[in-house]
Design an enzyme around this catalytic site. Structure first.
Site, PDB file in Angstrom:
ATOM      1  N   GLU A  33      -0.755 -10.760   8.680  1.00 52.04           N
ATOM      2  CA  GLU A  33      -1.083  -9.735   8.867  1.00 52.04           C
ATOM      3  C   GLU A  33      -1.945  -9.817   9.617  1.00 52.04           C
ATOM      4  O   GLU A  33      -3.200 -10.270   8.978  1.00 52.04           O
ATOM      5  CB  GLU A  33      -0.955  -8.404   8.294  1.00 52.04           C
ATOM      6  N   GLN A  90      -2.784 -10.867   2.917  1.00 49.47           N
ATOM      7  CA  GLN A  90      -3.850 -10.265   3.227  1.00 49.47           C
ATOM      8  C   GLN A  90      -4.521  -9.865   2.214  1.00 49.47           C
ATOM      9  O   GLN A  90      -6.275 -10.421   2.044  1.00 49.47           O
ATOM     10  CB  GLN A  90      -3.701  -8.719   4.158  1.00 49.47           C
ATOM     11  N   HIS A 132      -8.850  -4.434  -3.155  1.00 48.71           N
ATOM     12  CA  HIS A 132      -8.981  -5.333  -2.663  1.00 48.71           C
ATOM     13  C   HIS A 132     -10.264  -6.177  -3.460  1.00 48.71           C
ATOM     14  O   HIS A 132     -10.418  -7.333  -2.734  1.00 48.71           O
ATOM     15  CB  HIS A 132      -9.942  -4.940  -0.906  1.00 48.71           C
ATOM     16  N   TYR A 167      -1.800  -7.743  -2.737  1.00 52.15           N
ATOM     17  CA  TYR A 167      -0.033  -6.664  -1.880  1.00 52.15           C
ATOM     18  C   TYR A 167       0.471  -8.841  -2.003  1.00 52.15           C
ATOM     19  O   TYR A 167       1.658  -8.996  -1.590  1.00 52.15           O
ATOM     20  CB  TYR A 167      -0.463  -7.195  -0.310  1.00 52.15           C
TER      21      TYR A 167
END
Ligand code: TPP
Ligand code: MG
Length: 724
Positions: A413, A466, A515, A470
């Protein structure tokens, strides 16, 4: 006698008197020899199902999920070529036999029996699982996880053209059709839905996706009915998907639909969906008492839709007699029985070493040679010469690898034009073009599936996930698919790949769990998987080369975990010192070797990795000013752990502090401690780790992530300088 067997015999006999008029109505332009081929495959598959259950009752067989009722999938094999890669449903037995029938010298009966009996000579999994697979028949083995082979199948179809375009040595011809079959309940699995969507979205962009999806719809997922009409409602009118429906109980009528579906894919290089309506005989598996959830009337009614009987009737229409058909049916069974006896004394897998041999072949010297060959192709200053950040170094090394080997592709991505969320792939798309560096759909399963398929066509895929958080929704593509393929194919089929994943915590100002995810336990227990975690620019370059070289040499599957918080870090101790930058000196870093900061003559060894290395070095400096010298060992590899280096460092100082930024439970530190204890290290050991928590937003993260203060405190305690 099995009731299905009885029904087949009785019905065929009854046809003698009753069916002469019906037979006249059967129309097929196929000659008798063709129908005999179909019958041979279907009857062989059917008889193997009966034998599988008998073997299990005798304690000689270990698998009873059969293909009975699905045997018209043989038609799909008849319409395809032996060189078309096939990833098959566990009920595609007749497909397997029919394909073998097109390959001189193939031994489908023996192959399947060896699988059922778990014999070490079985041609693909060697007794590790009962799968349909054969290197010479282009049948790639599948796991039991329903639908998990679809992302790989789609990836293979997409990658096939890329490989030919890039002139990479590819096992499959340029005009091949990838076929993948699955059940009706499986069609609802998000993995299947996602993969089919990926195929369609990719074809929508105008790219070739030569894949034939075959949904073998028996109306049941174990005990749960699929509503009649659902598969058609879901797939008959999808944009870009050619839908063909075929009734497996009427092979003569099904054949044109099958051919049309195959031809569409072959000629137009776009996806088609063959809805093959089947029936399921004998329950889900031998152990499944379907009478507990199906009415006897319903079960019996299914017999009328027996594809084998239907083919027998087509044969009769070509002039074959019932006696001839039954003779062949019995002869097939007799042949299987003889083969069973021939295999009676054959060996099963006999040791852990034998079982594990295909898991993770490692040839470190050859890998080192491959590294130097890669470097030779691209001498010069691209990735060496000046101090770099971690992100710059990974970027330069990707650049170098793309230049060195045309098989390397980079995707994920936002990795293309944007160059990655953190700029790690910046400029690569421009330099190497969209065939080699490109954006994918926003679907981690699709990304990994493309990697798995790309590995099969001879490419060296470097996909990016990413954020570590995920990976987790797609993790089975690594665990269940990627890591198992060599295991279930004795290394004959592999998926070399280096999965770059940005992860771990400490992103100041950019907070929240997703994150800053620090969960790596799910990777560390995957047999054979290499997990690299570079902390510094020089290591990142060397380790990335090693991972790619291992992919080339040993087909190694690696995860390259990149600590986001260190991507752009320049300073180590003080603002402006630039001491975290590093020059790529082109040192080779073998898999499973740690890096030591210090000589080993210090008062203690701090063992860490990732962000922990930076924090530990900073703490070590503070300790030094208090008169305590500390060695810092960077693990660099989280799997396999550098056990030898861990032990040597521990023994050299006699005291160990494990600094683990992952969670206290299931974190990397548990493995380090265990390695030390198992090796008999008896000195004092302490461990500090992050909390068993998700990571909150903003500065609140500091309460759950391991801090330098905690490291320092533990080091002081360990050396007897702390609070008592
Ligand atoms: C991901 C996953 N979940 C559950 C199972 C257990 N399971 C095995 S087969 C099956 C039903 C599959 O039905 P369908 O796709 O219609 O295939 P069929 O057996 O009917 O041919 C289930 C639930 C599994 N193998 N994999
Ligand atoms: Mg089903």
């Amino acid at each position: 006698m099995d009731p299905l067997d009885r029904h087949f015999r009785d019905s065929l006999a009854a046809d003698l008197s009753e069916l002469s008029s019906a037979i006249g109505q059967l129309s097929s332009d196929k000659p008798a020899s063709w129908w005999w081929e179909v019958f041979e495959a279907q009857a062989t598959s059917r008889q193997l199902d009966f034998v599988a259950r008998e073997l299990q009752q005798q304690g000689r067989g270990f698998y009873t999920i059969g293909s009975s009722g699905h045997e018209s999938n043989a038609l799909v094999a008849m319409a395809l070529r032996v060189t078309d890669p096939a990833l098959l449903h566990y009920r595609s037995g007749a497909f397997y036999v029919a394909r073998a029938g097109k390959a001189p010298g193939a031994t489908p009966v023996r192959d399947v029996l060896q699988g059922l009996m778990g014999l070490a000579d079985e041609p693909i999994a060697g007794g590790r699982h009962k799968v349909f697979g054969h290197p010479d028949l282009a049948v790639i083995p599948q796991t039991s996880t329903i639908a998990s082979h679809l992302p790989r199948s789609v990836g293979l179809a997409i990658a096939l053209h890329r490989a030919h375009r890039l002139k990479v040595d590819c096992e499959w011809p340029e005009d091949a059709v990838v076929v993948c079959s699955f059940g009706d309940a499986s069609a609802n699995h998000s993995t299947a839905a996602g993969a089919i969507n990926t195929a369609l979205a990719t074809a929508f962009r105008g790219l070739p996706v030569p894949i034939l999806f075959v949904c073998e719809d028996n109306g049941l997922g174990i005990s749960v009915p699929t509503p009649s009409g659902w598969i058609e409602a879901a797939y008959a009118s999808r944009p870009g998907l050619t839908y063909a429906s075929a009734d497996g109980s009427d092979p003569a009528a099904a054949w044109p639909a099958v051919v049309q579906a195959v031809n569409t894919v072959r000629e137009q290089r776009r996806p088609a969906f063959l809805h093959l309506r089947t029936v399921r005989f004998g329950g889900h598996a031998g152990s499944d008492a379907e009478i507990s959830y199906r009415k006897p009337r319903e079960i019996e009614a299914g017999y009328a839709r027996d594809p084998l009987l239907a083919t027998a009737r087509c044969l009769r229409a070509t002039g074959a007699s019932t006696a001839e058909i039954l003779f062949r049916y019995d002869a097939i069974r007799a042949g299987i029985d003889e083969e069973v006896e021939r295999l009676a004394d054959d060996a099963r897998l006999g040791s852990a070493a034998e079982i594990m041999a295909p898991l993770a072949p490692r040839h470190p010297i050859r890998v080192a040679t491959t590294v130097s060959e890669l470097r030779k192709t691209r001498p010069g200053p691209s990735s060496e010469g000046r101090p770099r950040t971690l992100a710059e170094s990974i970027n330069a090394t990707l650049d170098e690898l793309l230049a060195a080997d045309r098989r390397v592709i980079v995707f994920g991505e936002d990795v293309g034009v944007k160059g990655g969320v953190y700029g790690v792939t910046t400029r690569l798309a421009r330099q190497y073009g969209a065939a080699r560096v490109f954006d994918t759909l926003l679907d981690e399963q699709a990304i990994l599936g493309l990697g798995l398929g790309a590995g099969l066509v001879g490419l060296i895929p470097i996909p990016e996930i990413q954020y570590l958080a995920y990976l987790h929704n797609a993790e089975d593509q690594l665990r269940g698919e990627g890591a198992t393929l060599p295991f279930f194919s004795r290394g004959r089929f592999t998926n070399p790949m280096v999965v770059r994943i940005a992860g771990l915590g400490y992103q100041k100002g950019f907070g929240g769990h997703f994150h800053n995810d620090n969960a790596v336990a799910v990777l560390r227990d995957i047999p054979g998987l290499v997990v690299a975690c570079p902390a510094r620019a020089d290591d990142a370059a060397a380790m990335l080369r090693t991972c790619v070289a291992a992919a080339i040499t040993d087909s190694t599957l690696s995860v390259f975990l990149e600590p986001i918080a260190l991507y752009h870090r320049r300073d180590l101790y003080e603002t402006g010192d630039q001491a975290w930058l590093a020059i790529d000196h082109d040192n080779h870093v073998p898999i499973g070797r740690a890096r030591s900061y210090g000589s080993g003559s210090e008062a203690l060894t701090i063992i860490s990795f990732g962000n922990g290395v930076l924090m530990s070095l900073r703490v070590a400096r503070r300790l030094a000013s208090a008169g305590i010298a500390a060695q810092v060992l960077d693990l660099r590899w989280l799997a396999p752990l550098p056990v030898e280096d861990i032990l040597a460092a521990a023994l050299s100082t006699g005291k160990v502090l494990v600094v683990d930024e992952t969670r206290h439970s299931g974190g990397v530190g548990e493995g380090v401690l265990t390695a030390l204890v198992e090796a008999g290290f008896s000195g004092p050991i302490q461990r500090v780790a992050s909390q068993d928590s998700f990571v909150p937003l903003g500065s609140a993260a500091e309460h759950v992530l391991l801090s330098e203060d905690e490291i320092e405190k533990a080091a002081l305690t360990l050396t007897g300088m702390g609070e008592k």
